[in-house]
Structures are given as structure tokens and as C-alpha cells.
Design a protein around this motif. Structure first.
Motif, PDB file in Angstrom:
ATOM      1  N   LYS A   1     -17.247  59.410 149.760  1.00 36.74           N
ATOM      2  CA  LYS A   1     -15.863  59.264 149.345  1.00 36.74           C
ATOM      3  C   LYS A   1     -15.316  60.576 148.794  1.00 36.74           C
ATOM      4  CE  LYS A   1     -16.444  54.428 147.883  1.00 36.74           C
ATOM      5  NZ  LYS A   1     -16.340  53.490 146.725  1.00 36.74           N
ATOM      6  N   VAL A   2     -14.030  60.790 149.023  1.00 32.67           N
ATOM      7  CA  VAL A   2     -13.279  61.869 148.397  1.00 32.67           C
ATOM      8  C   VAL A   2     -11.990  61.261 147.866  1.00 32.67           C
ATOM      9  CG1 VAL A   2     -12.104  64.088 148.711  1.00 32.67           C
ATOM     10  CG2 VAL A   2     -14.221  63.612 149.962  1.00 32.67           C
ATOM     11  N   VAL A   3     -11.615  61.635 146.646  1.00 32.30           N
ATOM     12  CA  VAL A   3     -10.366  61.155 146.060  1.00 32.30           C
ATOM     13  C   VAL A   3      -9.339  62.283 146.140  1.00 32.30           C
ATOM     14  CG1 VAL A   3      -9.216  60.231 144.011  1.00 32.30           C
ATOM     15  CG2 VAL A   3     -11.604  59.624 144.497  1.00 32.30           C
ATOM     16  N   VAL A   4      -8.170  61.979 146.671  1.00 34.30           N
ATOM     17  CA  VAL A   4      -7.062  62.939 146.693  1.00 34.30           C
ATOM     18  C   VAL A   4      -5.941  62.378 145.825  1.00 34.30           C
ATOM     19  CG1 VAL A   4      -5.348  64.149 148.090  1.00 34.30           C
ATOM     20  CG2 VAL A   4      -7.654  63.785 148.986  1.00 34.30           C
ATOM     21  N   ARG A   5      -5.477  63.198 144.913  1.00 32.20           N
ATOM     22  CA  ARG A   5      -4.430  62.772 143.973  1.00 32.20           C
ATOM     23  C   ARG A   5      -3.175  63.602 144.198  1.00 32.20           C
ATOM     24  NH1 ARG A   5      -9.243  63.134 140.676  1.00 32.20           N
ATOM     25  NH2 ARG A   5     -10.015  61.021 140.226  1.00 32.20           N
ATOM     26  N   CYS A   6      -2.044  63.021 143.857  1.00 28.55           N
ATOM     27  CA  CYS A   6      -0.783  63.755 143.936  1.00 28.55           C
ATOM     28  C   CYS A   6      -0.215  63.932 142.540  1.00 28.55           C
ATOM     29  CB  CYS A   6       0.230  63.022 144.818  1.00 28.55           C
ATOM     30  SG  CYS A   6       0.861  61.468 144.116  1.00 28.55           S
ATOM     31  N   LEU A   7       0.544  64.997 142.382  1.00 29.91           N
ATOM     32  CA  LEU A   7       1.317  65.208 141.169  1.00 29.91           C
ATOM     33  C   LEU A   7       2.754  64.786 141.451  1.00 29.91           C
ATOM     34  CD1 LEU A   7      -0.024  68.736 140.085  1.00 29.91           C
ATOM     35  CD2 LEU A   7      -0.809  66.483 139.332  1.00 29.91           C
ATOM     36  N   ARG A   8       3.263  63.892 140.647  1.00 31.49           N
ATOM     37  CA  ARG A   8       4.612  63.297 140.744  1.00 31.49           C
ATOM     38  C   ARG A   8       4.649  62.201 141.785  1.00 31.49           C
ATOM     39  NH1 ARG A   8       9.837  67.076 140.753  1.00 31.49           N
ATOM     40  NH2 ARG A   8      10.154  66.750 142.983  1.00 31.49           N
ATOM     41  N   ASP A   9       4.606  62.564 143.074  1.00 34.66           N
ATOM     42  CA  ASP A   9       4.576  61.562 144.138  1.00 34.66           C
ATOM     43  C   ASP A   9       4.055  62.236 145.394  1.00 34.66           C
ATOM     44  OD1 ASP A   9       6.811  62.822 145.555  1.00 34.66           O
ATOM     45  OD2 ASP A   9       8.115  61.922 144.034  1.00 34.66           O
ATOM     46  N   TRP A  10       3.862  61.457 146.444  1.00 37.07           N
ATOM     47  CA  TRP A  10       3.225  61.983 147.648  1.00 37.07           C
ATOM     48  C   TRP A  10       4.135  62.906 148.447  1.00 37.07           C
ATOM     49  CZ3 TRP A  10      -1.747  61.905 147.643  1.00 37.07           C
ATOM     50  CH2 TRP A  10      -2.417  60.916 146.906  1.00 37.07           C
ATOM     51  N   ASP A  11       5.438  62.880 148.152  1.00 35.98           N
ATOM     52  CA  ASP A  11       6.372  63.779 148.835  1.00 35.98           C
ATOM     53  C   ASP A  11       6.537  65.109 148.102  1.00 35.98           C
ATOM     54  OD1 ASP A  11       6.975  61.984 150.908  1.00 35.98           O
ATOM     55  OD2 ASP A  11       8.453  60.947 149.663  1.00 35.98           O
ATOM     56  N   HIS A  12       6.071  65.182 146.859  1.00 30.02           N
ATOM     57  CA  HIS A  12       6.162  66.430 146.107  1.00 30.02           C
ATOM     58  C   HIS A  12       5.308  67.495 146.785  1.00 30.02           C
ATOM     59  CE1 HIS A  12       7.040  68.996 142.782  1.00 30.02           C
ATOM     60  NE2 HIS A  12       5.812  69.019 142.298  1.00 30.02           N
ATOM     61  N   LYS A  13       5.775  68.733 146.740  1.00 34.30           N
ATOM     62  CA  LYS A  13       5.114  69.798 147.486  1.00 34.30           C
ATOM     63  C   LYS A  13       4.517  70.860 146.573  1.00 34.30           C
ATOM     64  CE  LYS A  13       8.100  69.369 151.576  1.00 34.30           C
ATOM     65  NZ  LYS A  13       9.041  70.095 152.479  1.00 34.30           N
ATOM     66  N   VAL A  14       3.650  71.665 147.163  1.00 36.21           N
ATOM     67  CA  VAL A  14       3.040  72.792 146.469  1.00 36.21           C
ATOM     68  C   VAL A  14       2.869  73.930 147.473  1.00 36.21           C
ATOM     69  CG1 VAL A  14       0.677  71.982 146.889  1.00 36.21           C
ATOM     70  CG2 VAL A  14       1.140  73.510 144.961  1.00 36.21           C
ATOM     71  N   THR A  15       3.127  75.155 147.013  1.00 33.78           N
ATOM     72  CA  THR A  15       2.896  76.345 147.830  1.00 33.78           C
ATOM     73  C   THR A  15       1.584  76.983 147.415  1.00 33.78           C
ATOM     74  OG1 THR A  15       5.214  76.823 148.330  1.00 33.78           O
ATOM     75  CG2 THR A  15       3.706  78.698 148.290  1.00 33.78           C
ATOM     76  N   VAL A  16       0.772  77.342 148.408  1.00 35.56           N
ATOM     77  CA  VAL A  16      -0.544  77.938 148.147  1.00 35.56           C
ATOM     78  C   VAL A  16      -0.744  79.142 149.062  1.00 35.56           C
ATOM     79  CG1 VAL A  16      -1.627  75.810 147.341  1.00 35.56           C
ATOM     80  CG2 VAL A  16      -1.630  76.329 149.774  1.00 35.56           C
TER      81      VAL A  16
END
Length: 310
Positions: A183-198
Motif C-alpha cells: 500500500k501507498v497513501v497519497v494525501r492532498c493539501l486543501r483538495d484534490w484539485d489544488h496544485k503544486v509546482t515542483v
């Protein structure tokens, strides 16, 4: 006739600073001096056009400005752990160094402050949570007000967060602690549509070298680069596609993050997570310097594929 040598003072030899070195050292007629507190620890970085110098950034003025004034370009790669007051002090020292160069009949000092992160104009101090971010915004404003009259050209390079950081276990977004169970857990900050630049640190170095080479107009402005800009929903899909594991999704809403911070108000990671659930942490790829230069960059899927194949 040989062209004059460009001298660069690189402050810091951590993850980002060392990633800069191969790209900066490949620039023609360039010599790099790495400014660190303890040069003997970094002798492995020394080469024909890379030297080391003992520099303590807590030194009183005008000592630092005198040192800085000897170089054409000043690049700060001192890291996220800086004291908020120190980043503003460094900006003031750079301005003073520019004035010294002018008095000596030298050209402008080109200053790249420690801004290798999010859009501090938008995020500010995160409503009081991140004094360091507020100080970064203050550095921008200081340079906008005083750089031109101080014989300083400045360039801010906004990169988003480092690509590797997105997958760090302590950050909690991609949680591999149950990987042995499939298993791997993936979490979002705010909501699943919120974005991040990397952006991968190696790619930051590649773009920096192109900027210094003059391939893009860079004086007195904020530039944006990005290896990838994705939503947390897209991140979850990527992990599902490359990990070969069952992926569980868990949403960390702003309300949840606030409650976590209330339980541990001094926890720096909790503060970061709440701030990154707000605006100013992502921008569209079409706005980026690397897009304008048609540069291929490491994207999240490629990085994740490599990570899960180890």
C-alpha cells in the motif's frame, strides 16, 4: 582577444548549491568561489575553476559587503533553514556591495537572492505562520526600491518546491510507510484539485546557467520555472500508475490542517502544510522560462517512476 572572466560567489554547498556547480562551472570564462563556513569539509568540490572561501554570513557589516563587491555575480543557496533576519541582512549587504563596486568603477553586481521556492509576493508570511516567507517578500520589495540606485541587478527565480521534497516521508504527501504491505497513501493539501509546482534541483541549475548566459531577459524581475505543475489528484493517479501498489487517498482539508496545527502549534511541518494549502505555490507551465527556452525538464511521473523502481 580573450573575454574577461566572470566571477561568481555561490553562498552555500547544500543540495541546491552543489546541484548548481556542474552547470555554472561549464559556463565559459567563469570562476566560481563557494562561500561556506568550513571549507575543509568541502575540498572534494574544488577544481580548476571552483575555489573555496571561508565566509560567515553572520559577520558584521561592512565585512560581507566588501567580500561580495569583488565578484560579478552573487548567488545565495543558503537553504530553507535561514533565520528570517539573515535573508534581509544579506539583501542589504548585496546593495552595499553594489555601491562599493560603483565607487571602484566596476560594473553592476548581479544578485540572485535565496528565493528558490514559492511566490512570496502572493503568499507573504502565510498569515503570520511563516516569518521566513515574509522576510523573502521583504527582500523582493527592498530590491525593487533600492537596487537600481545601488548598482545592483537582481533576479528572483521561483522554482516551486524541490521535486524530491514532494516524495519525502516526513512531508506526508506520498506515504510509503505501508509499502511492504502493498500500500501507498497519497494525501492532498486543501483538495484534490489544488496544485503544486515542483522542480528537480539539477534542472534548477540548468535553467540558472541559461539565465546567466543571457538566453532570457532577467534583470530586475521575478522569473518562474517549473519541472511540473500538477494537482494532487494527478499526483495520486501517477503514483497508482508507477508504484504497482494499492493507493489509498486521504484528503487533508484546510480545516484538518488548522486542527493539526492547533494540536502542535510549534511544529514547523504543520505550518508548512497549511501554508502550502493556500495560493502562491503553483503557476502554469506556459509562464515558465524553461517553456520559453524549450528545455526538457524532469516531470513528476518520470521522477516517481525512478523512485518506485529502486
Amino acid at each position: 582577444m580573450t573575454s574577461p572572466q566572470t566571477t561568481i560567489l555561490l553562498l552555500g554547498a547544500g543540495e541546491l548549491g552543489t546541484a548548481f556547480l556542474p552547470h555554472l562551472s561549464a559556463l565559459p570564462s567563469t570562476h566560481i568561489t563557494i562561500g561556506i563556513r568550513s571549507p575543509p569539509k568541502y575540498t572534494h568540490l574544488h577544481s580548476s575553476n571552483i575555489s573555496l572561501a571561508a565566509i560567515d554570513l553572520s559577520s558584521p557589516s561592512p565585512g560581507l559587503s566588501q567580500i561580495f563587491s569583488a565578484y560579478n555575480i552573487l548567488i545565495s543557496a543558503t537553504g530553507f533553514g535561514a533565520d528570517p533576519s539573515s535573508v534581509l541582512k544579506l539583501g542589504e549587504e548585496a546593495l552595499l556591495a553594489g555601491k562599493i563596486r560603483k565607487e571602484q568603477g566596476k560594473g553592476e553586481l548581479w544578485f540572485f537572492p535565496w528565493q528558490w521556492g514559492v511566490d512570496y509576493d502572493v503568499i507573504g508570511d502565510g498569515e503570520g505562520l511563516m516569518p521566513l516567507f515574509g522576510a523573502q517578500r521583504d527582500v523582493r520589495n527592498l530590491l525593487r526600491r533600492k537596487a537600481e540606485q545601488s548598482n545592483v541587478k537582481w533576479t528572483v527565480v521561483s522554482t516551486g518546491i524541490f521535486m524530491s521534497f514532494l516524495f519525502e516521508q516526513f512531508w506526508g504527501i506520498v506515504d510509503r510507510s505501508k509499502e511492504a504491505e502493498g500500500k501507498v497513501v497519497v494525501r492532498c493539501l486543501r483538495d484534490w484539485d489544488h496544485k503544486v509546482t515542483v522542480t528537480d534541483v539539477n534542472d534548477i541549475g540548468r535553467v540558472l546557467a541559461r539565465i546567466i548566459s543571457g538566453d532570457v531577459e532577467a534583470g530586475d524581475r521575478v522569473l518562474y520555472i517549473a519541472g511540473d505543475t500538477i494537482s494532487y489528484g494527478q499526483l495520486a493517479d501517477i503514483v497508482k500508475g508507477v508504484s504497482g501498489k494499492q493507493v489509498e487517498q486521504e484528503a487533508w482539508s484546510v480545516e484538518h490542517l488548522k486542527k493539526e496545527l492547533d494540536l502542535a502549534p510549534e511544529d514547523g511541518i504543520n505550518k508548512y502544510r497549511l501554508v502550502f494549502a493556500r495560493d502562491g505555490v503553483w503557476w502554469e507551465m506556459d509562464r515558465t522560462v524553461n517553456k520559453a527556452l524549450s528545455m526538457d525538464m524532469m516531470d513528476v511521473e518520470t521522477f516517481a517512476r525512478s523512485l518506485f523502481s529502486r
